[in-house]
Design an enzyme around this catalytic site. Structure first.
Site, PDB file in Angstrom:
ATOM      1  N   ASP A  11      37.139  42.382  37.369  1.00  0.00           N
ATOM      2  CA  ASP A  11      38.502  42.877  37.162  1.00  0.00           C
ATOM      3  C   ASP A  11      38.445  44.390  37.314  1.00  0.00           C
ATOM      4  OD1 ASP A  11      39.565  40.375  36.592  1.00  0.00           O
ATOM      5  OD2 ASP A  11      39.089  40.520  34.478  1.00  0.00           O
ATOM      6  N   ASP A 130      47.261  31.319  36.781  1.00  0.00           N
ATOM      7  CA  ASP A 130      46.981  31.540  35.363  1.00  0.00           C
ATOM      8  C   ASP A 130      47.805  30.522  34.582  1.00  0.00           C
ATOM      9  OD1 ASP A 130      45.400  33.724  36.029  1.00  0.00           O
ATOM     10  OD2 ASP A 130      47.053  35.138  35.879  1.00  0.00           O
TER      11      ASP A 130
END
Length: 252
Positions: A11, A130
């Site tokens: 990330d 997600d």
């Protein structure tokens, strides 16, 4: 059975790798180019970069990071975050990425999946989802904007649609399990793997080699993705692969 893949996820925020729990409380985990090169040397099968700041500055930062990383690694890598049109995809691929990850932009404009797949090939298009369990529905709901926004869209239906539109792969993150290190969400992963015929990368919750074993055998995932355990040296990729091979899992 295809050999299973081990994929570290980076990330990236403002040019640095960060990691949190349940999508919050981020802490610094290092330089993305250095980490990617390390994971390549250690035997990772692929790398995924997610640009979580994805602002105008973040996008420029990311293209530079992608370009530098491409010169350092020999394994495929996927870049996602802030990619909302075909032109963005072209720029990231031109900088050296092998695949494009799209999440929020695909939900807001599903045609983007079709357009990207037609232009660059399905193998280039990874739709990231997600998902969080919605107790009222008894199934999972899609969230966008880095896990901040519930959409009212059922995850299984959306993933089937993404496959029909030309997605070559699904990056499936369990928001309930993310960063907890308590194990992948086996119920979610197996439900998705049974619903579609494209490869599923399971993400969220990896803490031990046993968790990878479970997601490959019970969850039927094609790849297991993790961040925290690799970034903070809780388990190395060679160690993980050896343990899985010892248990009879076919690993690349």
């Amino acid at each position: 059975m295809l050999a299973k893949r081990i994929i570290p996820c980076l990330d990236v925020k403002e040019g640095r790798v960060v990691k949190g729990v349940n999508f919050v409380n981020l802490r610094d985990a290092g330089d993305p180019v250095e980490l990617a090169a390390l994971y390549d040397r250690e035997g990772a099968d692929e790398i995924i970069f997610l640009d979580i700041s994805a602002s105008i500055e973040g996008r420029e930062t990311m293209i530079d990071v992608v370009r530098r990383t491409a010169g350092e690694i020999s394994i495929p890598f996927t870049v996602g975050g802030g990619i909302s049109k075909v032109e963005d995809m072209k720029n990231i691929l031109r900088a050296g990425a092998d695949k494009i990850g799209i999440n929020t932009a695909a939900v807001l404009n599903p045609q983007l999946i079709n357009d990207g797949s037609q232009r660059f090939g399905a193998q280039c298009i990874v739709v990231a989802v997600d998902a969080k369990f919605n107790p009222e529905w008894g199934e999972w709901e899609v969230y966008t904007h880095g896990g901040r926004k519930p959409t009212g869209i059922r995850a299984l239906a959306w993933i089937k649609e993404a496959e029909q539109r030309g997605a070559g792969e699904i990056l499936l993150t369990s928001m309930d399990a993310d960063g907890t290190k308590d194990g992948f969400d086996i119920d979610l992963t197996s439900a998705v793997c049974e619903a579609v015929n494209i490869p599923i990368i399971a993400s969220g919750g990896a803490g031990t080699s046993e968790h990878f074993y479970d997601v490959f055998t019970k969850g039927k995932a094609d790849a297991g993705l993790a961040a925290t355990i690799f970034h903070y040296k809780e388990i190395s990729i060679p160690e993980l692969k050896n343990q899985l091979k010892d248990k009879g899992v076919e690993i690349r």
